[in-house]
Motif scaffolding. Structure first.
Motif, PDB file in Angstrom:
ATOM      1  N   TRP A 131      25.217  -7.254  15.086  1.00 21.12           N
ATOM      2  CA  TRP A 131      25.908  -8.754  15.146  1.00 21.12           C
ATOM      3  C   TRP A 131      26.030  -9.156  13.519  1.00 21.12           C
ATOM      4  O   TRP A 131      25.377  -8.098  12.177  1.00 21.12           O
ATOM      5  CB  TRP A 131      24.716  -9.928  15.147  1.00 21.12           C
ATOM      6  N   GLU A 133      27.570 -11.654  10.271  1.00 22.84           N
ATOM      7  CA  GLU A 133      27.701 -12.872  10.364  1.00 22.84           C
ATOM      8  C   GLU A 133      27.987 -13.894   8.503  1.00 22.84           C
ATOM      9  O   GLU A 133      27.796 -12.793   7.807  1.00 22.84           O
ATOM     10  CB  GLU A 133      26.008 -13.145   9.683  1.00 22.84           C
ATOM     11  N   ILE A 138      30.162 -15.770  13.493  1.00 21.81           N
ATOM     12  CA  ILE A 138      29.059 -14.895  14.005  1.00 21.81           C
ATOM     13  C   ILE A 138      29.030 -14.252  14.978  1.00 21.81           C
ATOM     14  O   ILE A 138      30.337 -14.237  15.937  1.00 21.81           O
ATOM     15  CB  ILE A 138      27.551 -15.491  14.849  1.00 21.81           C
ATOM     16  N   LEU A 144      25.043 -14.589  23.121  1.00 24.50           N
ATOM     17  CA  LEU A 144      23.947 -15.195  22.093  1.00 24.50           C
ATOM     18  C   LEU A 144      23.362 -16.151  23.019  1.00 24.50           C
ATOM     19  O   LEU A 144      25.003 -16.648  24.148  1.00 24.50           O
ATOM     20  CB  LEU A 144      24.622 -15.790  20.636  1.00 24.50           C
ATOM     21  N   LEU A 150      20.002 -16.174  15.213  1.00 21.28           N
ATOM     22  CA  LEU A 150      20.196 -14.830  14.916  1.00 21.28           C
ATOM     23  C   LEU A 150      19.090 -13.948  15.231  1.00 21.28           C
ATOM     24  O   LEU A 150      18.844 -13.311  16.043  1.00 21.28           O
ATOM     25  CB  LEU A 150      20.916 -14.580  14.396  1.00 21.28           C
ATOM     26  N   GLN A 153      17.334 -13.763  18.534  1.00 22.82           N
ATOM     27  CA  GLN A 153      17.926 -12.746  19.637  1.00 22.82           C
ATOM     28  C   GLN A 153      17.226 -11.671  19.852  1.00 22.82           C
ATOM     29  O   GLN A 153      17.355 -11.021  19.575  1.00 22.82           O
ATOM     30  CB  GLN A 153      19.474 -12.803  18.906  1.00 22.82           C
ATOM     31  N   HIS A 169      26.421 -22.801  19.667  1.00 24.10           N
ATOM     32  CA  HIS A 169      25.559 -21.695  19.214  1.00 24.10           C
ATOM     33  C   HIS A 169      24.332 -22.941  18.142  1.00 24.10           C
ATOM     34  O   HIS A 169      25.593 -24.115  17.939  1.00 24.10           O
ATOM     35  CB  HIS A 169      25.959 -20.787  18.502  1.00 24.10           C
ATOM     36  N   LYS A 173      27.867 -22.712  13.910  1.00 18.01           N
ATOM     37  CA  LYS A 173      29.367 -21.341  13.959  1.00 18.01           C
ATOM     38  C   LYS A 173      29.956 -20.818  15.079  1.00 18.01           C
ATOM     39  O   LYS A 173      29.453 -20.701  15.917  1.00 18.01           O
ATOM     40  CB  LYS A 173      28.600 -20.207  13.270  1.00 18.01           C
ATOM     41  N   THR A 174      30.881 -20.622  14.534  1.00 19.01           N
ATOM     42  CA  THR A 174      32.251 -20.342  15.184  1.00 19.01           C
ATOM     43  C   THR A 174      31.707 -18.319  15.859  1.00 19.01           C
ATOM     44  O   THR A 174      31.307 -18.158  14.993  1.00 19.01           O
ATOM     45  CB  THR A 174      33.057 -20.196  15.165  1.00 19.01           C
ATOM     46  N   VAL A 175      31.526 -18.158  17.405  1.00 18.83           N
ATOM     47  CA  VAL A 175      31.635 -17.225  17.836  1.00 18.83           C
ATOM     48  C   VAL A 175      32.100 -16.212  18.338  1.00 18.83           C
ATOM     49  O   VAL A 175      32.936 -16.544  18.507  1.00 18.83           O
ATOM     50  CB  VAL A 175      30.292 -17.500  18.982  1.00 18.83           C
ATOM     51  N   CYS A 177      33.535 -12.571  19.909  1.00 15.85           N
ATOM     52  CA  CYS A 177      33.036 -11.776  21.018  1.00 15.85           C
ATOM     53  C   CYS A 177      34.172 -10.954  21.775  1.00 15.85           C
ATOM     54  O   CYS A 177      35.389 -11.426  21.757  1.00 15.85           O
ATOM     55  CB  CYS A 177      32.101 -12.191  21.969  1.00 15.85           C
ATOM     56  N   ALA A 193      33.987 -20.820  20.853  1.00 13.10           N
ATOM     57  CA  ALA A 193      33.377 -19.033  20.559  1.00 13.10           C
ATOM     58  C   ALA A 193      34.858 -18.707  21.327  1.00 13.10           C
ATOM     59  O   ALA A 193      35.489 -19.405  21.878  1.00 13.10           O
ATOM     60  CB  ALA A 193      32.772 -19.180  21.900  1.00 13.10           C
TER      61      ALA A 193
END
Length: 239
Positions: A131, A133, A138, A144, A150, A153, A169, A173-175, A177, A193
């Motif tokens: 990951w 950050e 993230i 997650l 974090l 995790q 999350h 924060k915006t994830v 992926c 996300a």
């Protein structure tokens, strides 16, 4: 580690590449990263597509410049496990591993693990992280547990969790992926996300997102390109 706050520096995220070096080359030509930009690649560089070797070579060049933050995907996990546990090879071959080996073939015989350069093994074994950050984002390959910070995790979801419109999350924060291919060819943006696996190895595209501006660029294996913004692809959870 944080990127500079300068507006001239971009924080870029690239979705699952899966051996598609033609799309990666076209995408980099379109985005034209500068030496000051940071590039987070979200994992799954190997398998499925025809040129894992070429993809790793491009990533090594970016890594040498110091601007690459390469994450680890489940396909890298499978490849590395096969290197030490040969009983897993047949399963890996069925998940796109055969295409990976084929990309390293130099003679008439089929490639074996020993044909993969040590520099490539070293990159996959030591340079990848699970990951990354920043103060707002993230980055992770899979997903997650939204309830856990974090540092608590578990590793498996980070590499294997499917994108099923997760809850926000706990960090706020915006994830960002990958891992779950979007057959539409567009990123799936639910606000808190975003999934950037846009199925380049299938009939889709490879995506690079400027996470601060929301602009993204795409290229496919035919060398076609297009661009859009996350704002144009915002969907509600469950839609």
């Amino acid at each position: 580690m944080q990127p500079s706050g300068s507006h001239s520096i971009r924080l870029l995220a690239i979705g699952d590449i899966h051996g598609c070096s033609r799309a990666l080359d076209a995408l980099l030509d379109l985005v034209r990263p500068t030496p000051d930009d940071w590039i987070v690649t979200l994992g799954d560089y190997v398998d499925r597509g025809p040129d894992t070797r070429g993809v790793i070579e491009r990533l090594l060049e970016l890594n040498a410049s110091g601007q690459l933050i390469p994450l680890r995907g489940n396909h890298e996990e499978m490849l590395l496990e096969c290197r030490t546990n040969f009983t897993l090879i047949n399963e890996w071959l069925q998940w796109g591993g055969q295409e990976t080996l084929d990309s390293y073939q130099t003679g008439e015989r089929g490639a074996v693990f020993e044909d993969i350069p040590l520099e490539h093994w070293h990159f996959l074994e030591t340079n990848l992280t699970d990951w990354f950050e920043t103060d707002r984002f993230i980055f992770v390959h899979g997903g997650l547990d939204p309830r856990l910070p974090l540092e608590r995790q578990p590793v498996a979801p980070m590499r294997w969790m499917k994108f099923a419109d997760p809850a926000p999350h706990c960090s706020g924060k915006t994830v960002i992926c990958g891992h779950t291919h979007q057959a539409s060819g567009w990123p799936r943006n639910i606000g808190h996300a975003v999934c950037l696996d846009t199925w380049v190895y299938g009939a889709g595209w490879l995506t690079c997102l400027d996470v601060d501006s929301g602009q993204f660029w795409q290229a496919n294996q035919a060398g076609e390109t297009r661009t859009s913004t996350l704002a144009e692809h915002l969907v509600g959870r469950g839609s």
